[in-house]
Design a protein around this motif. Structure first.
Motif, PDB file in Angstrom:
ATOM      1  N   UNK A   1       0.764  -1.160  -0.017  1.00  0.00           N
ATOM      2  CA  UNK A   1       0.066  -0.068   0.037  1.00  0.00           C
ATOM      3  C   UNK A   1       0.715   1.366   0.012  1.00  0.00           C
ATOM      4  N   UNK A   2       0.038   2.423  -0.037  1.00  0.00           N
ATOM      5  CA  UNK A   2       0.774   3.652   0.121  1.00  0.00           C
ATOM      6  C   UNK A   2       1.566   3.881   1.314  1.00  0.00           C
ATOM      7  N   UNK A   3       2.829   4.412   1.161  1.00  0.00           N
ATOM      8  CA  UNK A   3       3.579   4.261   2.425  1.00  0.00           C
ATOM      9  C   UNK A   3       4.308   2.992   2.912  1.00  0.00           C
ATOM     10  N   UNK A   4       3.846   2.174   2.027  1.00  0.00           N
ATOM     11  CA  UNK A   4       4.775   0.580   2.170  1.00  0.00           C
ATOM     12  C   UNK A   4       4.671  -0.173   3.701  1.00  0.00           C
ATOM     13  N   UNK A   5       3.598   0.494   4.228  1.00  0.00           N
ATOM     14  CA  UNK A   5       3.452  -0.442   5.551  1.00  0.00           C
ATOM     15  C   UNK A   5       4.370   0.229   6.751  1.00  0.00           C
ATOM     16  N   UNK A   6       4.717   1.616   6.528  1.00  0.00           N
ATOM     17  CA  UNK A   6       5.669   2.311   7.506  1.00  0.00           C
ATOM     18  C   UNK A   6       4.984   3.514   8.066  1.00  0.00           C
TER      19      UNK A   6
END
Ligand SMILES: Cc1ncc(C[n+]2csc(CCOP(=O)(O)OP(=O)(O)O)c2C)c(N)n1
Ligand SMILES: [Mg+2]
Length: 324
Positions: free
Chosen positions: A91-96
């Motif tokens: 997802x957007x943000x790569x889970x971070x």
């Protein structure tokens, strides 16, 4: 202002989609399928559609923590946005990003990422406008923020500099009369914050956020002005926050009367009634829009829950610059 029936229907669909996304996300939190924090954007849809409908790929948006339509209207895929809410790697943000929100952004679609610091993106929007001007590029920047954010120094510094340099920025002040539980009356000495524009020598206007065509007309005027190099505008859009500040706010500081009056100004129902009365929309077409929105939202939820993966601990270092 010339606007076709097809465009009116497109606007209606965006409004329906925006409302349904907010309702669904709120429900997913209540069901424990989403965890973290959420600031529902139910009620803000008309402002977003009115301000973003005339934007193109060369433009930029700076979303606030309310509502997801600015991101989607710039072309972000709902699947990736939803997977961001689930903190999934894909997802957007790569889970971070700890809470699904405006913070992940998507620069490939000119959606500028936010921070948790209210108002901190107003100078960033001004800076993006400066970048456009320096590069002699074509775009404009549309920045969304609330009445509370407008009481921070960031707002004043950004508007002053944007005005001084005649930067192509539309500052959209989404005034729901509250900054969490503190009302505008308690926080400022004025009723309408758009009058502050005079202090910077730029146009300022207040509109009713549920009147999408009124918002669109004013936003179009401001965007045209910005494109012509004439500088920024402050557009204050009044709206009612249908829920507590966030999903964890019991909202005990507002009265039922206030809520009833606010909910009477619903952007979905107001726009639907207008289009139906003018013969631009039928009940069947509206139901079809609702179904289409439900289907894409469900597909995004299934994608996020079933097809995506959790981030790996090593992902935390992605995007972090090496030292030394
Ligand atoms: C600098 C700063 N102060 C306080 C907070 C806590 N906070 C988060 S949202 C919020 C309210 C913001 O109100 P407003 O700008 O009117 O936007 P709204 O939530 O009403 O849409 C506050 C005070 C914060 N995130 N950052
Ligand atoms: Mg507010």
């Amino acid at each position: 202002m010339k606007i076709t029936v097809k465009q009116l229907k497109e606007m209606m669909y965006w409004i329906v989609l925006g409302r349904k996304i907010e309702e669904k996300i709120t429900l997913l939190f209540k069901e424990g399928r989403l965890r973290g924090h959420h600031h529902p954007g139910i009620g803000v849809e008309g402002i977003h559609v009115g301000c973003c409908f005339g934007l193109g790929a060369e433009d930029y948006v700076v979303p606030s923590h309310r509502g997801k339509l600015p991101e989607l209207m710039m072309g972000v895929d709902l699947k990736y946005l939803m997977a961001g809410y689930y903190n999934r790697r894909e997802g957007l943000g790569g889970g971070r990003v700890p809470t699904g929100s405006h913070m992940y952004g998507d620069m490939s679609k000119h959606v500028i990422p936010g921070t948790g610091i209210i108002g901190s993106l107003i100078p960033v929007a001004m800076g993006a406008g400066l970048g456009i001007k320096v590069k002699k590029a074509k775009g404009v920047v549309v920045a969304f923020f609330g009445d509370g954010a407008a009481n921070r120094g960031d707002f004043h510094e950004a508007l002053n500099m944007a005005a001084a340099f005649r930067l192509p920025v539309l500052f959209v002040l989404q005034n729901n009369r509250y900054s969490i539980s503190v009302s505008v009356e308690k926080a400022t000495g004025m009723e309408h914050l758009s009058v502050r524009a005079a202090g910077y020598g730029i146009p300022g206007k207040t509109v009713e956020g549920c009147e999408v065509l009124e918002v669109y007309e004013e936003a179009t005027r401001a965007i045209k002005r910005a494109r012509e190099g004439k500088g920024p505008t402050l557009l204050e859009c009044m709206w009612h926050r249908w829920t507590g500040h966030s999903i964890s706010d019991a909202d005990i500081y507002r009265t039922d009367k206030e809520r009833r009056e606010g909910e009477a100004k619903c952007p979905v129902l107001a726009f639907k009634a207008k289009l139906i009365s003018e013969g631009a929309l039928t009940e069947d077409e509206f139901s079809e829009m609702e179904k289409r929105a439900d289907d894409v939202i469900e597909a995004a939820v299934v994608y996020s829950e079933k097809e995506c993966t959790d981030p790996d601990p090593s992902d935390i270092l992605r995007g972090v610059y090496a030292r030394g």
